[in-house]
Scaffold this active site. Sequence first.
Site, PDB file in Angstrom:
ATOM      1  CB  CYS A  37     -23.732  36.240  -3.988  1.00 50.31           C
ATOM      2  SG  CYS A  37     -23.459  35.766  -2.271  1.00 50.31           S
ATOM      3  CB  CYS A 326     -11.006  47.201  20.699  1.00 56.11           C
ATOM      4  SG  CYS A 326     -10.417  47.952  22.222  1.00 56.11           S
TER       5      CYS A 326
END
Length: 353
Positions: A37, A326
Site C-alpha cells: 500500500c 487540542c
Amino acid sequence: MSVKYNKHFLAILVLLFTPFSLFAQAKYEKATFAGGCFWCMEHPFEKLEGVSEVLSGYTGGQKKDPTYEEVSAGATFHYESIQITYDPAKISYSKLLDVFWRQIDPTDHEGQFVDRGLQYRTAVFYHNEEQKRLAEESKEQLDKSGRFDEDIVTEIIEATPFYKAEEYHQDFYKKSPRRYRAYRRGSGRDKFLERIWKKKMDTEHNSNKFNKAAHAELIKKLTPLQFKVTQESGTEKPFENEFWDNKKEGIYVDVVSGEPLFSSHDKFASGTGWPSFTKPLEPDNFIEVEDRKFFMKRIEVRSKHADSHLGHVFEDGPEPTGLRYCINSASLRFIVKEDLEKEGYGEYKKLFE
C-alpha cells in the site's frame, strides 16, 4: 557578426534566459519502490534530508494512465508504488534502499500484510545500471543476514513509466492521520516491522533518541504544571498558557523526550484557549487512547516514546483533515525555525524554506 561569434552569443542568451529552476533540477535523481500500500510508503521517505518529493502512483504494468480501480482489479499488472525525487549530494541511493527494506516484508510474493494481490507485490525499479547494482547487492546482503527465515523475493526491475495516482492518495498520512495510523496498525505492518527490526531501529526518530527520563529526574526537570499535565494527565487553564497564541514559525516537541509532534504550519486559532493543530508533524510519534472520564467519551492523545499526556483530538477542526488536536502548552517545547539546526532538528528546516 561572425558565425562563431553568433554561436557564443546565442549560448549566452540561452544561459541568461533559462529559468534557474531548470538548472537546479539537473542534480536531482529518481528512485522508485513498490512496497505494498503506497499510503504507508510515502511518510518514511518524505522526512529524509535530501528528499524533495515523494509521489504515490502506479508502475510496472501494461495500461497507460491507469486508475486506482483498474489497478486494484489486478488486470493492469501495475504495482502500487512511490517515486522519490532526491538530491544524491545529500542522500545516497544506498540509504534509500536501506529505508525501503525496513518498510516491507520482502519474503511475501503475493502481497503485503493484509493487502493481497498483484498490485501489492514488492519491487525495486532501477533507473540506471548503478541503481541496479546497488539494489542487487543490498538484496543479497539482506538475504545473507539471516534476519528473515524465508528467501527474499522482492524483484529488481528496470523502471517503466510511472503514473501518478489520484490526488486523494497523495500524502494520505497528512490528510487523514487517524485513518492512516489505524490502517498501519490493523494491517499488521507495524507489528511485523517492530518484531523484525526491533534490535536495529536506530533511525532519526526512534525511541533510543527520545527516551523518557526516570521519575526522580522528571521531578527535577519539569515544572509542577508540566509534571501534572504530562505525568498525571492534568489540564492547564485556557488562555493562560504559553503557546495558545504563539504565532512564530517552528516546531513543537514533547517537553519530556523531545520527539517532534507538531509544526506551526498546522496550528490554527480554534478559540478554545489551547494550542490547536490540524494534524501531527510525525504521526508515528502519537498514541490515541479512549478517554471516558467526566462522563464523556473522548480520544486522548499521548506521545509514543515518552507516554506524555498531550491533550485530545476532536473531529470539529478545519479542512483538510477536519481534526482539532487540542494540546496543553505544558506538554510542549517550542523550537523556533532559526534554532532547528542548533537543537538537532535540522531536517525540518525545509518546512520553512
